[in-house]
Design an enzyme around this catalytic site. Structure first.
Site, PDB file in Angstrom:
ATOM      1  N   CYS A   2       0.850  -1.196   0.000  1.00  0.00           N
ATOM      2  CA  CYS A   2       0.000   0.000   0.000  1.00  0.00           C
ATOM      3  C   CYS A   2       0.883   1.243   0.000  1.00  0.00           C
ATOM      4  CB  CYS A   2      -0.948   0.088   1.186  1.00  0.00           C
ATOM      5  SG  CYS A   2      -2.112  -1.251   1.288  1.00  0.00           S
ATOM      6  N   TRP A  74      -2.814  -2.707  -1.741  1.00  0.00           N
ATOM      7  CA  TRP A  74      -2.497  -4.124  -1.887  1.00  0.00           C
ATOM      8  C   TRP A  74      -3.346  -4.806  -0.816  1.00  0.00           C
ATOM      9  CZ3 TRP A  74      -0.305  -8.230   0.853  1.00  0.00           C
ATOM     10  CH2 TRP A  74       0.151  -9.297   0.079  1.00  0.00           C
ATOM     11  N   ASN A 100      -1.846   1.953   5.695  1.00  0.00           N
ATOM     12  CA  ASN A 100      -0.990   0.849   5.247  1.00  0.00           C
ATOM     13  C   ASN A 100      -0.731  -0.018   6.475  1.00  0.00           C
ATOM     14  OD1 ASN A 100       1.000  -0.741   4.046  1.00  0.00           O
ATOM     15  ND2 ASN A 100       2.595   0.815   4.258  1.00  0.00           N
ATOM     16  N   GLY A 101      -0.844  -1.331   6.340  1.00  0.00           N
ATOM     17  CA  GLY A 101      -0.631  -2.202   7.504  1.00  0.00           C
ATOM     18  C   GLY A 101      -1.957  -2.781   7.961  1.00  0.00           C
ATOM     19  N   GLU A 504      17.568 -17.708  -7.071  1.00  0.00           N
ATOM     20  CA  GLU A 504      17.194 -16.340  -7.435  1.00  0.00           C
ATOM     21  C   GLU A 504      16.695 -16.300  -8.893  1.00  0.00           C
ATOM     22  OE1 GLU A 504      16.476 -13.587  -6.337  1.00  0.00           O
ATOM     23  OE2 GLU A 504      16.772 -12.193  -7.987  1.00  0.00           O
ATOM     24  N   GLU A 511       8.257 -14.673 -10.831  1.00  0.00           N
ATOM     25  CA  GLU A 511       7.496 -13.486 -10.429  1.00  0.00           C
ATOM     26  C   GLU A 511       7.065 -12.613 -11.597  1.00  0.00           C
ATOM     27  OE1 GLU A 511       9.537 -10.924  -7.610  1.00  0.00           O
ATOM     28  OE2 GLU A 511      11.423 -11.092  -8.686  1.00  0.00           O
ATOM     29  N   LYS A 621       6.307  -4.465  -3.988  1.00  0.00           N
ATOM     30  CA  LYS A 621       7.751  -4.236  -3.887  1.00  0.00           C
ATOM     31  C   LYS A 621       8.228  -4.226  -2.450  1.00  0.00           C
ATOM     32  CE  LYS A 621      11.735  -2.709  -5.603  1.00  0.00           C
ATOM     33  NZ  LYS A 621      12.457  -3.900  -6.072  1.00  0.00           N
TER      34      LYS A 621
HETATM   35  C1  G6P Z   1       9.510  -8.346  -1.899  1.00  0.00           C
HETATM   36  C2  G6P Z   1      10.070  -7.921  -3.238  1.00  0.00           C
HETATM   37  C3  G6P Z   1      11.382  -8.639  -3.512  1.00  0.00           C
HETATM   38  C4  G6P Z   1      12.350  -8.389  -2.383  1.00  0.00           C
HETATM   39  C5  G6P Z   1      11.761  -8.753  -1.022  1.00  0.00           C
HETATM   40  C6  G6P Z   1      12.613  -8.239   0.114  1.00  0.00           C
HETATM   41  O1  G6P Z   1       9.114  -9.666  -1.952  1.00  0.00           O
HETATM   42  O2  G6P Z   1       9.148  -8.205  -4.268  1.00  0.00           O
HETATM   43  O3  G6P Z   1      11.929  -8.170  -4.723  1.00  0.00           O
HETATM   44  O4  G6P Z   1      13.515  -9.126  -2.593  1.00  0.00           O
HETATM   45  O5  G6P Z   1      10.469  -8.159  -0.858  1.00  0.00           O
HETATM   46  O6  G6P Z   1      12.578  -6.842   0.093  1.00  0.00           O
HETATM   47  P1  G6P Z   1      13.723  -5.914   0.648  1.00  0.00           P
HETATM   48  O7  G6P Z   1      13.228  -4.533   0.386  1.00  0.00           O
HETATM   49  O8  G6P Z   1      13.822  -6.211   2.123  1.00  0.00           O
HETATM   50  O9  G6P Z   1      14.975  -6.245  -0.065  1.00  0.00           O
END
Ligand code: G6P
Length: 626
Positions: A2, A74, A100-101, A504, A511, A621
C-alpha cells in the site's frame, strides 16, 4: 504494501499532485487506488476505483484544491472492490483516512462503533480509523489529539494518514510502516544538506494545530507525507522521517512531530536526499525492470566504491562477533545465502544464513556478542525488522546493508552500509541484488585482509557487466525468450554461490513471467527433481571457472541424458550445452555476472507472454506486513 500520499500547502492542484505521486508509489500495491480532496466549499470529494491508476488524470478531481490524500492498495482485509479501496470517510464526511498495515483489533473496535451508531460501507480494517477519530474528536475538539487517542486503541503495525476539512490539516502516525515528510518552502532555498550533515530544526509551531473552530491559517509552505520519497521527489529533496511510535500534524503553515504514546513534542531534523528525479524515472525504457537491469552498468561500481575505513570497521565487527547471522527476504535473502560462500571462500569465516521470516526461532543462539547482518533493498521489510527486534532484545548488534537511505532499517541498525543502487521501482529486484552481492563480497575480502584485491576484482567485474549488457547480447536473450516462452516448466541448477543464484533465477522467472521455475543445487538433482525432466525440458546451468565447474557439468550431463534442453550460463562453452549464454569470467564474483542474463531472460519471458514485468500479479515491492 500500500502506498500513502498526502499534500497540504500553497499549491492549488493537490488532486493532481497526489495522483501523479501515487503513480510513482504504485509499485507498493496496485489492486485499487483512491483520492480524497477538500473542495472549495469545505466538503470532501472522493474518487476511487479498482485496478491500476495508470493514466488517470487527477487535475479534474477538484478545482483550486490545497489538501488531499491518496492511496494505492495491496489488499489484506476485504477483497479488491471499489468500496474497499481507500480513502475511507467518517460518518460526517469531514475526515478521510488512508492506511498501510493492519489494525489487528478492528473487529472489536467496529463492534463498539456500530453500537454508537456508526455506519460502515466496506469490509476493511481501515474503515474503523476515521470513525474512531470522529468519535474522539467529538470529545476533545482537537483533531491531532483525536488521531492520537484513536491510535492508542489500535494494535498491529501500520501507517495512517488522516485529512480533516474543518481544521485543514493532515495528521499521520506510524507504528511499523514507513512514512516520510517532504518539505517544500516557498521562496526559500532548500536548507538541508547531505544526509547526516544537516541539523535544521523544524519551524517552531506557535499554536496547537487542528483545534476546532480556530481560524484556518494560510499555508505558506508545502508538506507532502508519503510512504516513499519518489512520491514527492519532483517537488523537494528535503525530508523528515517519522520514527516508529511518532505522529506528525501539519496545516501547511507549521509542522509538529510528537510521540503517540506520551503526546510529547519531538524535535525533527531535516535531511537532504541525494536521489535525482531522473534516477527514479524509466527514461526511454519500456519498463522499469529493463531500465534497472541496465543501471547495473554503473550501480555495481557504486556499491564497491565505499569508504574503506567503514568497510574495515564492519569487517572488524564480524571478526569480533561470537556468531554472525545473515538475514533477508526474497532476493535479498539469496544475496545473504551467496555471502555464506563468499565468507567461506574468501575469509574462511563461518556465517549463518537464515530467511528473515524464520529468524525469530533462532533467538536461542543469540548473545550480546552475536552479530546480525540484515540485507534489504527497501529497508522497510516487516520480517527483517522483526529479526532486528529479536537481536536487539538479546543485546546483539545489527549491521544493515540497505539501498534506501534513511529507511527504518538503515536508521535502526548499529552499523549501516548503503549500496547506492538508486531507486528501484520494478517489483522484481535486480540492481539491488548485484549491489548487495558486491557489498557483501567486499566485506568478505576486508575480513580476509584483502580489501584492495576485492575492490579491484569487483571494479573489473563492474566493467565486464557494462560490456556484457550491449544491445547484441540483450537481443540474443530476447530471441532465447521467444524460443522458451511457451514452456510451462523450467529448472535452474548451480553449485556453491551459483546455487543461491539458481534459486534467485527461479524467483525472477516466476514473479514476472509466471512460468513455473525452480532452482536446485546441482548435486541434489538425483535425489528427486530429476524425475521431473522430460524430453525438451529447459534446464539452465549456472557455472564459473572454479573448483566446482566439473561437478555442475556432470549434473548438466545427467539432465541431458534424460532429454533436457541445456542452456549453459558460463564463461566457457561445453559440448553438453544446446545453448550457450556467454558470461565473463569473474572468478569469485561470478555469481554477480551470472544472474544478469537471467534477469534479462526473465524480463523478455514476461513481455513475450504478455505480462507486465514491473507489476506482477499478487506481489508488492515493499512488504511491510508480516
Ligand atoms: C519483496 C520484493 C522482492 C524483495 C523482497 C525483500 O518480496 O518483491 O523483490 O527481494 O520483498 O525486500 P527488501 O526490500 O527487504 O529487499
Amino acid at each position: 504494501m500500500c502506498g500513502i500520499f498526502g499534500y497540504v500547502g500553497t499549491r492549488r492542484n493537490a488532486g493532481e499532485i497526489v495522483v501523479e505521486g501515487l503513480k510513482r508509489l504504485e509499485y507498493r500495491g496496485y489492486d485499487s487506488w483512491g483520492v480524497a480532496c477538500k473542495e472549495q466549499n469545505g466538503s470532501v470529494s472522493v474518487n476511487k476505483d479498482i485496478g491500476r491508476i495508470g493514466t488517470v488524470d487527477g487535475s479534474g478531481f477538484c478545482q483550486d484544491c490545497a489538501l488531499a490524500v491518496a492511496h494505492t492498495r495491496w489488499a489484506t482485509h476485504g477483497g479488491v472492490t471499489q468500496l474497499n479501496a481507500h480513502p475511507h470517510l467518517s460518518c460526517d464526511g469531514t475526515i478521510a483516512v488512508v492506511h498501510n498495515g493492519i489494525v489487528e483489533n478492528y473487529l472489536e473496535i467496529k463492534r463498539e462503533l456500530k453500537a454508537k451508531g456508526h455506519t460502515f460501507l466496506s469490509e476493511t480494517d481501515t474503515e474503523v480509523i476515521p470513525h474512531l477519530i470522529e468519535e474522539k474528536y467529538k470529545e476533545t475538539g482537537d483533531f491531532a489529539a483525536a488521531v492520537r487517542t484513536a491510535c492508542l486503541h489500535f494494535t498491529g503495525r501500520y501507517a495512517v494518514l488522516a485529512l480533516h476539512t474543518e481544521s485543514n490539516t493532515l495528521v499521520a502516525a506510524r507504528t511499523g510502516s514507513p512514512l516520510i515528510v517532504g518539505v517544500e518552502r516557498e521562496g526559500l532555498e532548500n536548507r538541508a544538506t547531505e544526509i547526516g550533515k544537516s541539523q535544521v530544526p523544524s519551524p517552531a509551531c506557535p499554536a496547537k494545530l487542528g483545534e476546532r473552530n480556530r481560524e484556518s491559517r494560510v499555508p505558506h509552505q508545502s508538506y507532502f507525507i508519503a510512504s516513499d520519497i519518489p512520491a514527492f521527489l519532483p517537488f523537494t529533496k528535503t525530508v523528515q522521517y517519522l520514527d516508529d511510535g511518532e505522529m506528525v500534524v501539519t496545516d501547511g503553515h507549521s509542522i509538529i512531530f510528537s510521540d503517540i504514546e506520551t503526546g510529547e513534542e519531538r524535535p525533527k531534523r531535516e535531511i537532504g536526499i541525494t536521489w535525482s528525479v531522473e534516477q527514479a524515472e524509466k527514461g526511454d525504457f519500456d519498463h522499469y525492470m529493463l531500465k534497472e537491469i541496465m543501471d547495473q552498468k554503473e550501480s555495481v561500481a557504486r556499491a564497491v566504491n565505499q569508504d574503506e575505513t567503514q568497510i574495515m570497521t564492519l569487517a572488524q565487527a564480524i571478526r569480533n562477533a561470537q556468531g554472525t547471522f545473515l538475514v533477508g527476504c526474497g532476493t535479498a535473502g539469496k544475496a545473504c545465502m551467496a555471502a555464506e560462500y563468499f565468507f567461506s571462500v574468501v575469509a574462511e569465516h563461518h556465517v549463518n544464513f537464515c530467511a528473515a521470516s524464520e529468524f525469530k526461532v533462532y533467538h536461542h543462539f543469540l548473545k550480546p556478542a552475536s552479530l546480525l547482518i540484515v540485507v534489504s533493498q527497501s529497508g522497510e521489510t516487516a520480517d527483517v525488522l522483526e529479526a532486528m527486534e529479536v537481536a536487539k532484545r538479546k543485546g546483539s548488534k545489527v549491521l544493515a546493508i540497505v539501498n534506501v537511505e534513511g529507511s527504518t532499517i538503515a536508521r535502526e541498525a548499529d552499523y549501516t552500509l548503503l549500496i547506492r543502487a538508486g531507486p528501484e521501482r520494478a517489483v522484481a529486484s535486480t540492481k539491488a541484488l548485484t549491489g548487495q552481492l558486491a557489498a557483501l563480497l567486499l566485506i568478505a575480502y576486508a575480513l580476509g585482509d584483502r580489501l584492495q584485491e576485492g575492490k579491484t576484482l569487483l571494479l573489473e567485474t563492474s566493467a565486464q557487466i557494462s560490456d556484457m549488457l550491449n544491445p547484441r547480447y540483450v537481443e540474443r536473450l530476447s530471441k532465447l525468450a521467444e524460443d522458451m516462452k511457451d514452456r510451462e516448466d523450467l529448472y535452474i541448477i548451480g553449485k556453491s554461490w551459483n546455487y543461491p543464484m539458481a534459486m534467485e533465477s527461479a524467483i525472477k522467472i516466476q514473479e514476472v513471467s509466471y512460468v513455473h521455475a525452480e532452482g536446485f543445487a546441482g548435486g541434489e538433482l538425483k535425489h528427486g527433481p530429476i524425475a521431473l525432466i522430460e524430453e525438451g525440458t529447459p534446464c539452465i546451468a549456472l557455472m564459473g571457472k572454479d573448483e566446482v565447474q566439473m561437478d555442475i557439468l556432470s549434473n548438466a550431463m545427467e539432465l541431458k541424458a534424460r532429454g533436457a534442453w541445456i542452456i549453459g550460463v558460463s564463461p566457457e562453452r561445453f559440448e553438453v550445452f544446446d545453448e550457450w549464454i556467454k558470461v565473463p569470467d569473474a572468478g569469485v564474483a561470478q555469481a554477480i555476472v551470472n544472474i544478469i542474463p537471467i534477469q534479462v531472460l526473465a524480463y523478455f519471458l514476461a513481455v513475450k507472454r504478455g505480462k507486465d514485468p514491473d507489476m506482477p500479479r499478487n506481489l508488492a515491492k515493499s512488504v511491510t506486513v508480516k
